[in-house]
Design a protein around this motif. Sequence first.
Motif, PDB file in Angstrom:
ATOM      1  N   THR A   1      -2.692  -1.995  22.041  1.00 48.31           N
ATOM      2  CA  THR A   1      -2.576  -3.103  22.546  1.00 48.31           C
ATOM      3  C   THR A   1      -1.118  -3.989  22.431  1.00 48.31           C
ATOM      4  O   THR A   1      -1.219  -5.059  22.533  1.00 48.31           O
ATOM      5  N   ASP A   2      -0.099  -2.835  22.401  1.00 47.35           N
ATOM      6  CA  ASP A   2       1.094  -3.354  22.749  1.00 47.35           C
ATOM      7  C   ASP A   2       1.720  -4.165  21.503  1.00 47.35           C
ATOM      8  O   ASP A   2       2.834  -4.898  21.490  1.00 47.35           O
ATOM      9  N   ASP A   3       1.007  -4.091  20.428  1.00 50.92           N
ATOM     10  CA  ASP A   3       1.599  -4.788  19.111  1.00 50.92           C
ATOM     11  C   ASP A   3       2.125  -3.458  18.229  1.00 50.92           C
ATOM     12  O   ASP A   3       1.800  -2.430  18.344  1.00 50.92           O
ATOM     13  N   ILE A   4       2.986  -4.019  17.370  1.00 50.93           N
ATOM     14  CA  ILE A   4       3.613  -3.252  16.206  1.00 50.93           C
ATOM     15  C   ILE A   4       3.067  -3.398  14.993  1.00 50.93           C
ATOM     16  O   ILE A   4       3.291  -4.617  14.494  1.00 50.93           O
ATOM     17  N   PHE A   5       2.554  -2.755  14.442  1.00 49.43           N
ATOM     18  CA  PHE A   5       2.021  -2.652  13.250  1.00 49.43           C
ATOM     19  C   PHE A   5       2.958  -2.370  11.992  1.00 49.43           C
ATOM     20  O   PHE A   5       3.348  -1.182  12.079  1.00 49.43           O
ATOM     21  N   ALA A   6       3.471  -3.140  11.246  1.00 50.52           N
ATOM     22  CA  ALA A   6       4.337  -3.030  10.277  1.00 50.52           C
ATOM     23  C   ALA A   6       3.936  -2.974   8.843  1.00 50.52           C
ATOM     24  O   ALA A   6       2.831  -3.920   8.546  1.00 50.52           O
ATOM     25  N   SER A   7       3.925  -1.843   8.178  1.00 47.48           N
ATOM     26  CA  SER A   7       3.377  -1.688   6.682  1.00 47.48           C
ATOM     27  C   SER A   7       4.420  -1.070   5.808  1.00 47.48           C
ATOM     28  O   SER A   7       5.143  -0.352   6.491  1.00 47.48           O
ATOM     29  N   GLY A   8       3.945  -0.865   4.595  1.00 45.01           N
ATOM     30  CA  GLY A   8       4.785  -0.253   3.485  1.00 45.01           C
ATOM     31  C   GLY A   8       6.103  -0.886   3.324  1.00 45.01           C
ATOM     32  O   GLY A   8       6.206  -2.288   3.685  1.00 45.01           O
ATOM     33  N   GLY A   9       6.992  -0.484   2.668  1.00 43.46           N
ATOM     34  CA  GLY A   9       8.132  -0.990   2.213  1.00 43.46           C
ATOM     35  C   GLY A   9       8.500  -1.553   0.755  1.00 43.46           C
ATOM     36  O   GLY A   9       7.244  -1.708   0.076  1.00 43.46           O
ATOM     37  N   THR A  10       9.541  -1.264   0.488  1.00 50.15           N
ATOM     38  CA  THR A  10       9.812  -1.901  -1.082  1.00 50.15           C
ATOM     39  C   THR A  10      11.162  -2.655  -1.117  1.00 50.15           C
ATOM     40  O   THR A  10      11.887  -2.540  -0.073  1.00 50.15           O
TER      41      THR A  10
END
Length: 660
Positions: free
Chosen positions: A468-477
């Motif tokens: 859908t042309d979105d960027i899903f941002a997950s995770g990280g510390t």
Amino acid sequence: MHNRKFALKRGRPIFILIGTILALLVASLPLVVPATANLYQWNLINSQEYKEEHGYWETVELPEEFRINAIHAAMLPTGKVLLVAGSGNDRESFDAYHNDGQIKVLKTVVFDPKTNAVKAVETPSDLFCSGHTFLQDGNLLIAGGTSGYELLEGEVTKPAGVITLHNENPDDKTRTFKQGTKFTSETGKVYVSTREAVLEPAHKMEISEGNAVVHHSSTKVFVEAIEASDSYNAPADLKYKVEGVSEKDANNIYGQGGKMTLEKQDFRGDNKSYEFDPTLEKYVQVGDMKEDRWYPTLPVMTNGDVLAVSGLDGAGVITETTERYDPVTKKWSWGPNQEFPTYPALFRTHDPDILFFSGSSAGYGPQDKGREPGFWNVKTDNFWAVYGLRDPDITETSASVVLPPAKGSNDGRQSSRIMIAGGGGIGESEAVTSRTDIIDLSDPNPIYKPGPDLIEASRYVSLTVLPTDDIFASGGTKDYRSKGNSYNYKTSMIDPTTYQSKRMADEPVGRGYHSGSLLLPDGRVLTFGNDPLYKDENNTKQGVFEQRIGIYSPPYLFKETTRPVLQGEDSTHAKRGDTLSYRTSVMTTAKYARLIPPSSSTHVTNIEQRSIGVVVSQKDGKVNVQLPTDQNVLTNGWYMLYVVDSYGVPSEAKMVKIVN
Ligand code: CU
């Protein structure tokens, strides 16, 4: 045109495989309640309204014998996911393999995200921290890995170092020196090799008739003293006799030592390479790399060749050598020298000879060399920097991604924009950023410009391109290797067209160092890995590798509308410029479509993700998809074709293979 002959050929082995799945074990989906959750939150995140706005996480626990320290993951064109640990950053496993030859401690599994079935696959060598990328024929090329684990100052008991083996005789044969080969210095001290070394004869080059020059050949090997005594410390440049080389040959074949010391030893690379065949679910060994590499990046060029760039070599030193893999001969040859930090994020551009380095890297490398983002011409070996990147010193363990076309567009226009997100300072630095910057490579003078901030400053963020042309941002510390339990459980959906960003459902599991994500053909997102230094907030207990898999269902999977459906052949073969045709349900209004290659990810680095705009039209119960004609846009290889409807709901993907 959609080629039925090829499609049938391709389809058969997939059906045969179904039979073997019966023998596999299936994972369970325990209901994992986030530590902070109370009953109110629990009810909230499980409600239809919440899912429709924020999506939903599931946590998959594989049956015990299949749980692995997944450091590498690849979305295979068969719809299954390859998870690779090798020795999995576990020194005991590495020692069992390296010292005692126990190959079974090296781990690989194939996981089916549709059924949660899982199967173990034999791992041929220690692929921990190797590089990987899909070849245009659909095999996954894996190169490098680990030949030695890090030893800190004080842990080294036997003086050790690197010996460069030389051969000056062009009429000699290729010689293999097994692990344990003895090297005797001028002063009579004996050292043994910690791994096999292959030494080619010298090369003779005719420069004119009757006139030849000889280039000696060389290879490096790591050795350690036969005794734990510092009398084996030795300066550099001593000459070494090599076991198995006769007195007569010793003039031409000899070792030249580096320093032998008790100093800290870095991780050391390996030179093995394999193609993983997704249909046979097997590793097939191909040519050795010229250099040992630990943390290399493997960008695929437009013509299908692959470069191996960066990595720590067999001595644990970052290398500026590069080499090129020819998928036809399955051999490596030297490329231009160019220094980048390890796992550099290198992207193909519209010029088949030019790669773009976004500035992201993951792990090692000097502070002042090779860190500037810019363009690299691999033919001329020119590099020119680009400007504008904010927090240019906070790019280690950042994520970079090629952005999709303008949201919802159906004009066949492509995006040449790249986004860099988050990151930390070099090494164990506390510096961390929430910056995202975007550069449009199609500008005449491209510069980085500010993008929408991440919800929280973090390293090790994973970015996943959705249909859908979105960027899903997950995770990280927030901190290095999640020190202080500094997990960022928050996730967000970034719209790179409007620069809007919206918070999504929190991931119940923290993901930091040694983690990543992949888009699945059904539109869900798989997350894997996390390798914390410590288990507790006060950094006193040793960390435990996160072996559970995360599966995120974005909000579009909870819309109360009928999901668009593409009916007809899967695994179609097509050419650039073809129109693919699928039957569809009466309910489907196809608004736009995207081709997204199944990709591979490690250390939050995935350079293969991209989303290609196609032109879609609908007529007489059929969806027609017009493929781009430009090979620099649509390279050969496998793609997942998604059609998205007017509600923003994507279909499940059809696999399409682009061939010449
Ligand atoms: Cu690593």
